[in-house]
Motif scaffolding. Structure first.
Motif, PDB file in Angstrom:
ATOM      1  N   MET A   1       0.847  -1.208   0.000  1.00  0.00           N
ATOM      2  CA  MET A   1       0.000   0.000   0.000  1.00  0.00           C
ATOM      3  C   MET A   1       0.877   1.251   0.000  1.00  0.00           C
ATOM      4  O   MET A   1       1.817   1.352   0.775  1.00  0.00           O
ATOM      5  N   SER A   2       0.554   2.213  -0.870  1.00  0.00           N
ATOM      6  CA  SER A   2       1.354   3.424  -0.992  1.00  0.00           C
ATOM      7  C   SER A   2       1.140   4.323   0.215  1.00  0.00           C
ATOM      8  O   SER A   2       0.046   4.402   0.779  1.00  0.00           O
ATOM      9  N   THR A   3       2.203   4.991   0.624  1.00  0.00           N
ATOM     10  CA  THR A   3       2.113   6.006   1.665  1.00  0.00           C
ATOM     11  C   THR A   3       2.731   7.287   1.142  1.00  0.00           C
ATOM     12  O   THR A   3       3.560   7.267   0.211  1.00  0.00           O
ATOM     13  N   TYR A   4       2.322   8.400   1.715  1.00  0.00           N
ATOM     14  CA  TYR A   4       2.776   9.703   1.248  1.00  0.00           C
ATOM     15  C   TYR A   4       3.190  10.564   2.430  1.00  0.00           C
ATOM     16  O   TYR A   4       2.537  10.570   3.472  1.00  0.00           O
ATOM     17  N   ARG A   5       4.273  11.311   2.251  1.00  0.00           N
ATOM     18  CA  ARG A   5       4.572  12.431   3.130  1.00  0.00           C
ATOM     19  C   ARG A   5       3.642  13.569   2.741  1.00  0.00           C
ATOM     20  O   ARG A   5       3.026  13.566   1.668  1.00  0.00           O
ATOM     21  N   ILE A   6       3.556  14.578   3.585  1.00  0.00           N
ATOM     22  CA  ILE A   6       2.599  15.654   3.310  1.00  0.00           C
ATOM     23  C   ILE A   6       2.924  16.382   2.001  1.00  0.00           C
ATOM     24  O   ILE A   6       2.021  16.741   1.236  1.00  0.00           O
ATOM     25  N   SER A   7       4.202  16.568   1.705  1.00  0.00           N
ATOM     26  CA  SER A   7       4.574  17.242   0.451  1.00  0.00           C
ATOM     27  C   SER A   7       4.213  16.385  -0.756  1.00  0.00           C
ATOM     28  O   SER A   7       3.799  16.908  -1.801  1.00  0.00           O
ATOM     29  N   GLN A   8       4.346  15.059  -0.611  1.00  0.00           N
ATOM     30  CA  GLN A   8       4.010  14.156  -1.706  1.00  0.00           C
ATOM     31  C   GLN A   8       2.509  14.130  -1.957  1.00  0.00           C
ATOM     32  O   GLN A   8       2.066  14.122  -3.112  1.00  0.00           O
ATOM     33  N   LEU A   9       1.737  14.100  -0.872  1.00  0.00           N
ATOM     34  CA  LEU A   9       0.280  14.109  -1.026  1.00  0.00           C
ATOM     35  C   LEU A   9      -0.195  15.427  -1.616  1.00  0.00           C
ATOM     36  O   LEU A   9      -1.103  15.455  -2.452  1.00  0.00           O
ATOM     37  N   ALA A  10       0.430  16.524  -1.198  1.00  0.00           N
ATOM     38  CA  ALA A  10       0.067  17.840  -1.739  1.00  0.00           C
ATOM     39  C   ALA A  10       0.312  17.885  -3.239  1.00  0.00           C
ATOM     40  O   ALA A  10      -0.513  18.388  -4.009  1.00  0.00           O
ATOM     41  N   GLU A  11       1.452  17.336  -3.669  1.00  0.00           N
ATOM     42  CA  GLU A  11       1.775  17.324  -5.100  1.00  0.00           C
ATOM     43  C   GLU A  11       0.841  16.379  -5.853  1.00  0.00           C
ATOM     44  O   GLU A  11       0.394  16.696  -6.953  1.00  0.00           O
ATOM     45  N   ARG A  12       0.532  15.233  -5.281  1.00  0.00           N
ATOM     46  CA  ARG A  12      -0.312  14.240  -5.933  1.00  0.00           C
ATOM     47  C   ARG A  12      -1.726  14.789  -6.167  1.00  0.00           C
ATOM     48  O   ARG A  12      -2.321  14.586  -7.227  1.00  0.00           O
ATOM     49  N   CYS A  13      -2.254  15.496  -5.176  1.00  0.00           N
ATOM     50  CA  CYS A  13      -3.649  15.930  -5.236  1.00  0.00           C
ATOM     51  C   CYS A  13      -3.825  17.397  -5.615  1.00  0.00           C
ATOM     52  O   CYS A  13      -4.959  17.854  -5.802  1.00  0.00           O
ATOM     53  N   GLY A  14      -2.712  18.145  -5.693  1.00  0.00           N
ATOM     54  CA  GLY A  14      -2.820  19.558  -6.040  1.00  0.00           C
ATOM     55  C   GLY A  14      -3.444  20.396  -4.944  1.00  0.00           C
ATOM     56  O   GLY A  14      -4.106  21.406  -5.220  1.00  0.00           O
ATOM     57  N   VAL A  15      -3.264  19.977  -3.684  1.00  0.00           N
ATOM     58  CA  VAL A  15      -3.807  20.713  -2.531  1.00  0.00           C
ATOM     59  C   VAL A  15      -2.631  21.221  -1.707  1.00  0.00           C
ATOM     60  O   VAL A  15      -1.732  20.444  -1.375  1.00  0.00           O
ATOM     61  N   PRO A  16      -2.580  22.507  -1.367  1.00  0.00           N
ATOM     62  CA  PRO A  16      -1.454  23.036  -0.583  1.00  0.00           C
ATOM     63  C   PRO A  16      -1.274  22.293   0.734  1.00  0.00           C
ATOM     64  O   PRO A  16      -2.249  21.866   1.363  1.00  0.00           O
TER      65      PRO A  16
END
Length: 259
Positions: A1-16
């Motif tokens: 299962m993929s996990t994301y750091r906050i910067s990675q999730l922000a980039e993935r979803c386009g949310v600051p």
């Protein structure tokens, strides 16, 4: 299962990242913590953000979205749909009220425009010449763009002061919106800094009034902590913008107010 750091999730979803932190504090987006204290999100966070973004586009409040997420966690789509039906119906009623408000504003603008386009009286201005008193109404016509819902109980005075300072726009959208405001502010004939914000004075043209109203309404769709008030008179169009102290940097960036 993929996990994301906050910067990675922000980039993935386009949310600051600042919005992701706010969602966590608001109970919308839980995050695990590494031993060193970094936030870690699972793949389910992407789906939750998609759901949150869709709900925000419907104009739902954060409390309502949190409730829907709790229902969604039960894994029964029918239950989510059942809860959403009255919420969407409420937004329809609110939207129709705003349309009626802006339609009345547009009709008043048209009446003022027609009067001002006619022949001017000889000599200087006087009380009945149409420059300071329109034919349809006496005095300014206030149009307040507010997210207050008419069916809800009477809110506390100035609810924008306690609204969360968080924007739902992505970085590219945010820059585009900022550019729109800067171009509009350049057309102001006068600016006056007031407590918590500023007042801009524009020429009283129907086209410009429509632009100001549309942009203010769009801004409240993503940043409910802004408070906008429009006042129209035959001589001028005034836009008052206020925001809580925590939003001072954004107020300065959009409107040039000293933060």
């Amino acid at each position: 299962m993929s996990t994301y750091r906050i910067s990675q999730l922000a980039e993935r979803c386009g949310v600051p990242a600042t919005t992701l932190r706010f969602y966590e504090d608001a109970g919308l987006l839980p995050a695990e913590r590494t031993p060193s204290g970094y936030r870690i999100y699972g793949e389910d966070a992407v789906e939750r953000l998609d759901f949150i973004s869709s709900a925000k586009l419907l104009g739902l409040a954060l409390e309502e979205i949190r409730e829907l997420l709790d229902v969604r966690e039960e894994g029964v789509c029918a239950a989510v749909r059942t809860r959403m039906v009255p919420l969407v119906a409420g937004r329809i009623a609110e939207t129709e009220g705003r349309i009626a408000e802006l339609s009345a504003f547009s009709a008043h603008l048209a009446a003022v425009h027609t009067d001002l386009s006619g022949p001017a009286p000889e000599g200087g201005c006087r009380p009945d010449c149409g420059c300071t008193t329109g034919p349809a109404t006496a005095g300014p016509v206030p149009v307040t763009l507010s997210r207050t819902r008419p069916a809800a109980p009477a809110p506390a005075a100035e609810p924008w002061r306690n609204a969360p300072v968080a924007c739902t726009l992505g970085s590219a959208e945010l820059e585009g919106r900022a550019q729109e405001w800067r171009q509009l502010v350049e057309q102001a004939e006068k600016r006056e800094e007031i407590p918590d914000g500023l007042r801009l004075t524009f020429p009283a043209t129907a086209e410009l009034a429509g632009q100001v109203a549309a942009l203010a309404a769009a801004e409240q769709g993503c940043c409910s902590f802004f408070d906008f008030t429009l006042h129209l008179s035959p001589a001028a169009l005034e836009l008052t913008v206020r925001a809580p102290e925590a939003a001072a940097p954004l107020l300065a960036d959009l409107f040039g107010v000293t933060a």
